[in-house]
Write an enzyme that holds these catalytic residues in place. Structure first.
Site, mmCIF file in Angstrom:
data_model
loop_
_atom_site.group_PDB
_atom_site.id
_atom_site.type_symbol
_atom_site.label_atom_id
_atom_site.label_comp_id
_atom_site.label_asym_id
_atom_site.label_seq_id
_atom_site.Cartn_x
_atom_site.Cartn_y
_atom_site.Cartn_z
ATOM 1 N N GLU A 131 -6.272 -20.051 -5.331
ATOM 2 C CA GLU A 131 -6.563 -20.877 -4.168
ATOM 3 C C GLU A 131 -7.600 -20.171 -3.280
ATOM 4 O O GLU A 131 -7.529 -18.952 -3.076
ATOM 5 C CB GLU A 131 -5.253 -21.086 -3.401
ATOM 6 C CG GLU A 131 -5.328 -21.919 -2.154
ATOM 7 C CD GLU A 131 -3.956 -22.059 -1.491
ATOM 8 O OE1 GLU A 131 -3.859 -22.840 -0.523
ATOM 9 O OE2 GLU A 131 -2.989 -21.386 -1.927
ATOM 10 N N LYS B 110 -5.731 -30.430 -1.672
ATOM 11 C CA LYS B 110 -4.326 -30.085 -1.470
ATOM 12 C C LYS B 110 -3.624 -31.109 -0.583
ATOM 13 O O LYS B 110 -4.072 -31.401 0.526
ATOM 14 C CB LYS B 110 -4.248 -28.684 -0.851
ATOM 15 C CG LYS B 110 -2.840 -28.113 -0.735
ATOM 16 C CD LYS B 110 -2.902 -26.678 -0.218
ATOM 17 C CE LYS B 110 -1.539 -26.015 -0.171
ATOM 18 N NZ LYS B 110 -1.628 -24.614 0.293
ATOM 19 N N CYS C 5 -0.679 -24.490 -4.723
ATOM 20 C CA CYS C 5 0.323 -23.715 -3.991
ATOM 21 C C CYS C 5 1.520 -24.544 -3.529
ATOM 22 O O CYS C 5 2.362 -24.924 -4.324
ATOM 23 C CB CYS C 5 -0.359 -22.988 -2.827
ATOM 24 S SG CYS C 5 0.584 -21.576 -2.184
#
Length: 298
Positions: free
Chosen positions: A56, A127, A160
């Site tokens: 990330e 995300k 994540c």
């Protein structure tokens, strides 16, 4: 750098060689970070990787001091220098790359992952679930859960904290994903007892098993502005068992694994009676969780 091997049984079917890069980006040092990503991509390609996953925000670092700093480190896609460099190396080395990047779209910032292949840009994932101070800098993703069609199978991306939501993996499985790439910056979780697997690893294994998905988790290491990152990158197979890793807590390295897509799709049948997607009680709950996506066909 870790190595890998394949059994003769695996070699009876076409395999996809995947690599998860565990590295140490440095906040604000974009040129140095980009050079590190290219070095790791070259090393993974030298060992036969077809899909290479980077962490990330691999080009910018993670712990921003302000929105102004975050904005200064963000890039447009595909015109920014990082995406352009990844496009060049993907074409030259004939690989597909999933790389975490701070994306600038006008005045908006996104915690994104760009997906590039030998023939060019495949797309961008933004995300969906922001963690902690990310809310100060980024917008929540607005591109949903795309599937990227590659020569080796159907690829999806999560980043994540997205991995804490089982709905994400279920929808990706329902949409036919074979491999999920996870650029991540895992941090220590409060209350974790000693000598237990990282919560992130446990969640990846559980979601891989319950959806028959391969998940390639590429984490970072190091301490950045006081924030520690836990390493322990992992590649999980479609039956939920690790194929490679967990990696170390504190060292840069590359994990490799061979994925058999025929076995992946067969793994959704747990036995002659049970299939993890067909067994859903869609008379009780919406099979596509109200997203409006088409109802699946089995």
């Amino acid at each position: 750098m870790s190595s890998f091997s394949a059994s003769q049984e695996e070699l009876d079917f076409p395999l996809v060689t995947v690599a998860g890069v565990q590295m140490k980006p440095k906040v604000g040092r974009k040129a140095e970070n980009l050079e590190s990503t290219l070095r790791f991509i070259e090393a993974a390609a030298d060992q036969g990787a077809q899909l290479i996953v980077l962490p990330e925000l691999s080009n910018s670092g993670y712990v921003f001091a302000s929105r102004k700093e975050a904005f200064s480190l963000a890039e447009s896609i595909p015109d920014g220098p990082s995406t352009q460099a990844w496009l060049e190396i993907a074409a030259r080395r004939n690989v597909t790359i999933v790389a975490g990047i701070s994306e600038r779209d006008g005045e908006r910032l996104f915690n994104s992952a760009v997906v590039v292949g030998p023939k060019g840009l495949l797309g961008t994932y933004r995300k969906l679930h922001l963690w902690g101070d990310e809310h100060l800098y980024f917008e929540a993703g607005d591109k949903g859960l795309p599937i990227f069609h590659t020569e080796f199978g159907r690829l999806a991306v999560v980043i994540c904290y997205d991995g804490w939501f089982p709905e994400v993996y279920r929808l990706l499985a329902m949409r036919g994903a074979d491999i999920v790439a996870m650029p991540t910056n895992w941090v220590p979780m409060s209350g974790q007892p000693e000598n237990t697997p990282a919560m992130a690893n446990t969640l990846a294994m559980a979601n891989a098993h319950s959806n028959a998905l391969n998940i390639v988790c590429a984490n970072r290491v190091g301490i950045e502005r006081g924030q520690a990152f836990i390493g322990q990158s992992l590649i999980v197979g479609a039956q939920g068992w690790p194929l490679a890793g967990p990696a170390s807590y504190d060292k840069e390295e590359i994990l490799f694994a061979n994925i058999n897509l025929k076995s992946t799709r067969q793994a959704r049948s747990l036995n002659v009676f049970n299939h993890v997607l067909r067994d859903r009680r869609d008379d009780i709950y919406d099979p596509m969780l109200g997203t409006g996506w088409p109802r699946p066909r089995h």
